[in-house]
Design a protein around this motif. Sequence first.
Motif, PDB file in Angstrom:
ATOM      1  N   MET A  82     -14.893  15.882  81.330  1.00 16.66           N
ATOM      2  CA  MET A  82     -16.032  16.793  81.225  1.00 16.66           C
ATOM      3  C   MET A  82     -16.373  17.354  82.600  1.00 16.66           C
TER       4      MET A  82
ATOM      5  N   THR B 176     -19.183  19.568  85.138  1.00 20.25           N
ATOM      6  CA  THR B 176     -20.623  19.750  85.286  1.00 20.25           C
ATOM      7  C   THR B 176     -20.909  20.954  86.164  1.00 20.25           C
TER       8      THR B 176
ATOM      9  N   SER C 199     -24.325  22.379  88.061  1.00 20.13           N
ATOM     10  CA  SER C 199     -25.711  22.095  88.394  1.00 20.13           C
ATOM     11  C   SER C 199     -26.303  23.277  89.149  1.00 20.13           C
TER      12      SER C 199
ATOM     13  N   GLU D 253     -25.055  30.131  78.946  1.00 22.04           N
ATOM     14  CA  GLU D 253     -24.907  29.442  77.663  1.00 22.04           C
ATOM     15  C   GLU D 253     -24.060  30.228  76.660  1.00 22.04           C
TER      16      GLU D 253
ATOM     17  N   GLU E  72     -15.690  26.807  74.735  1.00 21.42           N
ATOM     18  CA  GLU E  72     -15.463  25.552  74.018  1.00 21.42           C
ATOM     19  C   GLU E  72     -14.709  25.790  72.717  1.00 21.42           C
TER      20      GLU E  72
ATOM     21  N   ILE F 111     -15.167  20.650  78.343  1.00 18.70           N
ATOM     22  CA  ILE F 111     -16.558  20.929  78.004  1.00 18.70           C
ATOM     23  C   ILE F 111     -17.402  20.897  79.267  1.00 18.70           C
TER      24      ILE F 111
ATOM     25  N   THR G 266     -21.090  20.692  81.068  1.00 20.14           N
ATOM     26  CA  THR G 266     -22.498  20.310  80.954  1.00 20.14           C
ATOM     27  C   THR G 266     -23.283  21.007  82.056  1.00 20.14           C
ATOM     28  N   VAL G 267     -24.354  21.695  81.680  1.00 20.94           N
ATOM     29  CA  VAL G 267     -25.162  22.443  82.636  1.00 20.94           C
ATOM     30  C   VAL G 267     -26.486  21.722  82.854  1.00 20.94           C
ATOM     31  N   THR G 268     -26.850  21.549  84.109  1.00 20.25           N
ATOM     32  CA  THR G 268     -28.127  20.929  84.461  1.00 20.25           C
ATOM     33  C   THR G 268     -28.839  21.785  85.496  1.00 20.25           C
TER      34      THR G 268
END
Length: 428
Positions: free
Chosen positions: A1, A3, A5, A18, A25, A32, A34-36
């Motif tokens: 995965m 990331t 940020s 988004e 995906e 994949i 992951t957005v933070t």
Amino acid sequence: MSTLSLPNHLMPLLMHIEPLLIPAELYQLGEIVTVTVNASEPLIHIKTTNCDCSLAFNFVAAEEDCAPPTYQVRDQWLAPVAELAELQQKVVADPSLVLCGFPAGDGCVDIWHHQGQARAIYCHHSGASEAQRAMLLVALALDYPLGDALVLARAHARSYQDHNHRAQGELIWPTDAKVFPRALTVNHPQIKQLGWLPDGQLVSPFAALESNDLGLYPVLESADWVERVLSLGVKTTQLRIKNPQVSDLEHQIQQAIVAGELAQAQVFINDYWLLAIKHHAYGVHLGQEDLDSANLVAIQQAGLRLGISTHGYYEILRALEYQPSYIALGHIFATLTKEMPSLPQGVSRLALYQKLIGKRVPTVAIGGITIERAAKVWRTGVTGVAVVSAITQADDPAIAVTTLSSILAPKVEIMTAGVCDDDKHYAL
């Protein structure tokens, strides 16, 4: 995965990021993501399996009071601006500097550092700036190299502005060749007006293939193997001798060329373009690094066909500028036959590359393609499929050739509008 940020001040980019992650995906274009959001961090941080980097847009160290980012992306320009050649030299000297949307001519230029050189792409309008930033970050988080991420970002920015995807609520990913930029090479028609300092000489288009229905394209390590597959009815093949110190190198090249002439086949010589010219080869195949050292003008004037290896968006755009006889797309799967500088592309990315190229030039997929994988590669719409060990390590090479030739039969209609995985064919 992977990331991604974001610092607090870049939260508005989420509305652009988004929607891009959905098709990424769905079509398996990378891991994949992951957005933070990190309110205490001024830099953007991206971590993937193969990369850990930081970015800042229009970074000023004195104001941020933190260590410099991996990439300092400048995308805001106020008059007066420097000459393009001056910025080119600055990027050569500073690997962290990335210049986006620099106004030049009647369009804009994106510039980045690559192995001691500055590379650039040009387009006639910049597109939407927020969309450009978002795609740049998403592409890097999907493990695209910087050059490819910049190409995708500019194409998406233009497509977003032209079609207003946000308002339409569509799944978005740039696929239309019209929105993609062009690579700035010596062959670009506006190179002098823009003020970019190119390497090499202007070269005319290369001769076309005798047959664009390439189908099966074995890449072989000896002239004996070339003769063997030609005797089995193969009409396009390549001699790729990795060791330039082999004692009978020139003899093998000459042997393969003669075999091709006798069989009326398209035999390409990998890398050794001087010997290919000397012995009147049908064609030469060159890697990206060879484009900086080989005499393309001499190859073209000798009447040889030219195939060029590519490993992603920027290299495809660069190859198209030279108008070669065909473009190789790879490597598609992990391979042990050659040490590769890039990651495996996968069938989904291959389908997108084929969509970009369309029918402008024949294409050959290469890298880790087995008999079991050949059909799904073929469905992407490529013109040919290159194999190595699928033939040379087969229990019965003749049966392997027959099986592959059957799978790679000429298409009635080429489908290039989709993205594939093991079981499905999607339309973008």
